[in-house]
Motif scaffolding. Structure first.
Motif, PDB file in Angstrom:
ATOM      1  N   ALA A 233       0.828  -1.210   0.000  1.00  0.00           N
ATOM      2  CA  ALA A 233       0.000   0.000   0.000  1.00  0.00           C
ATOM      3  C   ALA A 233       0.861   1.257   0.000  1.00  0.00           C
ATOM      4  N   ALA A 234       1.941   1.246   0.769  1.00  0.00           N
ATOM      5  CA  ALA A 234       2.815   2.423   0.842  1.00  0.00           C
ATOM      6  C   ALA A 234       3.505   2.690  -0.490  1.00  0.00           C
ATOM      7  N   ILE A 235       3.811   1.643  -1.232  1.00  0.00           N
ATOM      8  CA  ILE A 235       4.399   1.818  -2.573  1.00  0.00           C
ATOM      9  C   ILE A 235       3.420   2.548  -3.477  1.00  0.00           C
ATOM     10  N   ARG A 236       2.153   2.129  -3.453  1.00  0.00           N
ATOM     11  CA  ARG A 236       1.138   2.785  -4.288  1.00  0.00           C
ATOM     12  C   ARG A 236       0.926   4.230  -3.861  1.00  0.00           C
ATOM     13  N   GLU A 237       1.011   4.496  -2.550  1.00  0.00           N
ATOM     14  CA  GLU A 237       0.860   5.870  -2.061  1.00  0.00           C
ATOM     15  C   GLU A 237       1.958   6.786  -2.592  1.00  0.00           C
ATOM     16  N   ASN A 238       3.090   6.223  -2.956  1.00  0.00           N
ATOM     17  CA  ASN A 238       4.236   7.028  -3.356  1.00  0.00           C
ATOM     18  C   ASN A 238       4.630   6.817  -4.815  1.00  0.00           C
ATOM     19  N   GLY A 239       3.628   6.487  -5.649  1.00  0.00           N
ATOM     20  CA  GLY A 239       3.835   6.513  -7.084  1.00  0.00           C
ATOM     21  C   GLY A 239       4.266   5.229  -7.735  1.00  0.00           C
ATOM     22  N   GLY A 240       4.344   4.130  -6.982  1.00  0.00           N
ATOM     23  CA  GLY A 240       4.765   2.869  -7.573  1.00  0.00           C
ATOM     24  C   GLY A 240       3.600   1.957  -7.906  1.00  0.00           C
TER      25      GLY A 240
END
Length: 649
Positions: A233-240
């Motif tokens: 989820a944190a990856i998606r939050e930061n553009g990944g």
């Protein structure tokens, strides 16, 4: 401490820095130096599919917006010179051209001197007209004429062609993240697709024999794979773009095959677990074989997060996060997010900082920069930051905290009453409507439920009865739940109140010894006999409660100075005591009856105690406090408490 390891390069990095502790700054600098500069991959996307993505190139306006001179109101297109002398006392008559211009209608007739054309909002202004008169400022003068009683100025109520965006004007710069407003600007220019930065494809692998995926049965000694979900989820939050590949057991051959396959199909590989020096931790050994330059840093002077491993393998970043969730997330946000956002073409994360007073002394470890999660409450003189950390394995710390503060590596503690800078997890801080600091009780959730339904937020921090009273005296909370027995008077709570604090009766709850059913040392015995049997058996292990808890006072009275094995095992909640006994990590402890019964444990009643609320009088009239008091005395809450095993006061 500064490392003597050589600086990394793209050609090669030796492994002599393995588990050499680097400072946060040096580790991050080495990692970024091995990765950048590098081009940001891009792709063409339809406008509707470009939300939240950064532009890969500058965009100039291809057309004028608006594309023609446009009316801003409903009225009449006129020549301003015709109305130079118009007033209430001297209305000016104008003949109508007979044309009506609607939005989307191209005008045919020019406006000559002494004429006006009916025009709607958004309609193109006809040739000859240089102003628009609002319909409210005119009145009919027969079938084909009007009178205007107000002068008009050139350009009045007209938006000229290109006044919003002019052809060739820079519209949006590369790197601009497209939100709804930016997409609206592009659509207004007729742009149907844009070139945006392609999201980095990030493969996520969890490692460990103990991991179980959410939704599957939890086997003995197993733990649910928290890191897989939260890192994804944190990856998606930061553009990944996340590719979660599940959990791999600690089998070196299988793990290496999975890592090679994941790295081949992605731009970045992130693992969690396997970064330490234990024999079962194999991830870092595999990384050394995946490509050059290899490991950049293994061991960073952070707390939590020391075992972090950073590597670059043939141009692709490989990260091994610590296994504990809090350690994993702190290191991810602090060390990995800057690199991920840069790969995604996004600007650096904009952190929001607030100043807050820390009421308690926080111990720290020399030589490691420490991040401490805090919950923010509103005090009389500003924000107050309460530490909420429960250890590096506690995922709830993130959910319950508003942000974190940093203790410098050269400090062994942060003094009480320090004014600290808190970095918020979210740019928007909402201070809770009700702050409850003190003793833990499962009944508190019942009493707070009506407030949640009414849209009021409540923050409950379990610091024990004594800690709650101290917070109430300092004006840091609205209510402090307490259950303190005064041995001299034999009464609960009242003797502990100070000036400016009043008692609100809560409920009664039975404290007692909890044990596994069938244990002959406790089954069918009185409190006195059970304690005597436990103390007489050296193999009988107890579980205690934390210092400052009201239950701890009962336990110490019960033991009368004895310190049996397990006395220094001091969890902070009733549920943790029951769990320790259920899982055979302890044989007995003291908890409340509702928790014991819910866990299916045996229970010997010890004392019915008063769980009450110390109310800060100065806060009594606050809406949330009044809402809580109303809920506490309501029939619905009282019935729910009784059903749960409590006895309302």
């Amino acid at each position: 401490m500064k490392s003597s390891a050589p600086s990394p390069s793209r050609e090669g990095v030796g492994q002599d820095q393995f588990l050499t502790i680097l400072s946060r700054e040096e580790a991050l600098n080495r990692f970024q130096a091995a990765l950048f500069p590098r081009p940001v991959p891009s792709e063409e996307r339809p406008l509707a599919d470009a939300l939240d993505l950064p532009l890969a190139h500058d965009i100039a306006a291809p057309v004028d917006v608006p594309a023609f001179d446009r009316s801003n109101v409903d009225g009449f297109a006129v020549r301003s010179t015709d109305l130079a002398t118009a007033s209430e006392a001297n209305p000016v008559p104008l003949r109508l051209t007979g044309e009506t211009i609607h939005c989307g209608t191209a005008p045919v007739q020019a406006v000559e001197t002494g004429f006006a054309t009916v025009i709607a909002t958004g309609g193109p202004v006809p040739r000859g007209a240089d102003a628009v008169v609002m319909v409210e400022h005119s009145q009919p003068a027969g079938d084909d004429a009007i009178e205007v009683r107000r002068a008009a100025t050139p350009g009045q109520f007209v938006s000229y062609a290109g006044s919003d965006m002019a052809r060739g004007e820079m519209l949006l710069r590369a790197g601009t993240v497209l939100g709804s407003r930016e997409i609206g600007m592009l659509a207004a220019c007729g742009i149907a697709s844009v070139t945006v930065a392609r999201k980095p494809r990030v493969a996520v692998l969890s490692t460990g024999d103990e991991l179980v995926q959410p939704g599957e049965p939890l086997r003995p000694a197993g733990v649910y794979d928290t890191n897989g979900a939260i890192v994804s989820a944190a990856i998606r939050e930061n553009g990944g773009e996340t590719v979660f590949l599940g959990a791999i057991a600690d089998d070196e051959a299988k793990l290496e095959a999975a890592m090679r396959k994941a790295l081949a199909g992605s731009d970045m590989l992130i693992l969690s677990g396997g970064t330490s020096k234990g024999a079962g931790d194999v991830s870092h050994r595999i990384v050394t074989r995946l490509g050059r330059p290899g490991i950049i840093a293994h061991g960073v002077a952070l707390k939590p997060g020391k075992p972090l491993c950073l590597a670059v393998c043939d141009g692709k970043p490989v990260v091994i996060l610590p296994g504990f969730p809090t350690s994993a997330m702190f290191t991810f946000h602090d060390m990995i997010v800057p690199v991920l956002r840069r790969m995604a073409g996004l600007p650096p994360r904009a952190d929001t900082h607030v100043a807050a007073r820390v009421p308690l002394r926080i111990a720290s470890e020399l030589g490691r920069a420490e991040f401490v999660m805090v919950s923010l409450v509103e005090g009389e003189d500003g924000l107050i930051a309460y530490p909420t950390g429960k250890g590096s394995g506690a995922i709830t710390s993130f959910a319950q905290a508003d942000g974190f503060l940093r203790i410098d590596a050269l400090a062994d503690h942060l003094p009480a009453e320090t004014e600290a800078e808190v970095t918020l997890f979210s740019p928007h801080l909402r201070i809770p409507d009700l702050v409850v600091i003190g003793s833990h009780c499962t009944g508190l959730d019942i009493a707070l439920e009506p407030l949640a339904r009414a849209g009021l937020t409540a923050r409950s921090l379990a610091v024990g009865s004594i800690g709650g009273l101290a917070a109430a005296r300092r004006g840091e909370c609205d209510l402090a739940p307490i259950h303190l027995l005064d041995e001299k008077t034999g009464t609960y709570n009242t003797p502990y109140l100070a000036e400016g604090i009043e008692l609100v009766p809560g409920w009664r709850r039975m404290q007692g010894i909890v044990f596994r059913p069938g244990d002959a040392r406790f089954e069918g015995r009185s409190i006195e006999d059970a304690v005597a049997a436990a103390l007489a058996d050296p193999s009988c292990l107890m579980v205690n409660r934390n210092q400052g808890a009201g239950t701890r006072i009962l336990i110490d009275r019960l033991l009368n100075g004895a310190r049996p094995d397990g006395y220094w095992n001091q969890p902070r909640s009733h549920n943790a005591v029951a769990a320790a006994v259920s899982q055979k990590r302890a044989d007995w402890g003291v908890t409340i009856a509702p928790v014991a019964h819910a866990a299916g444990l045996g229970f010997i009643p010890l004392a019915e105690e008063h769980y009450d609320f110390a109310l800060v009088s100065a806060r009594k009239d606050r809406p949330a406090v009044q809402a809580f008091l109303k809920a506490l005395h309501s029939d619905a809450v009282r019935e729910a408490l009784e059903k749960a095993g409590f006895r309302p006061a």
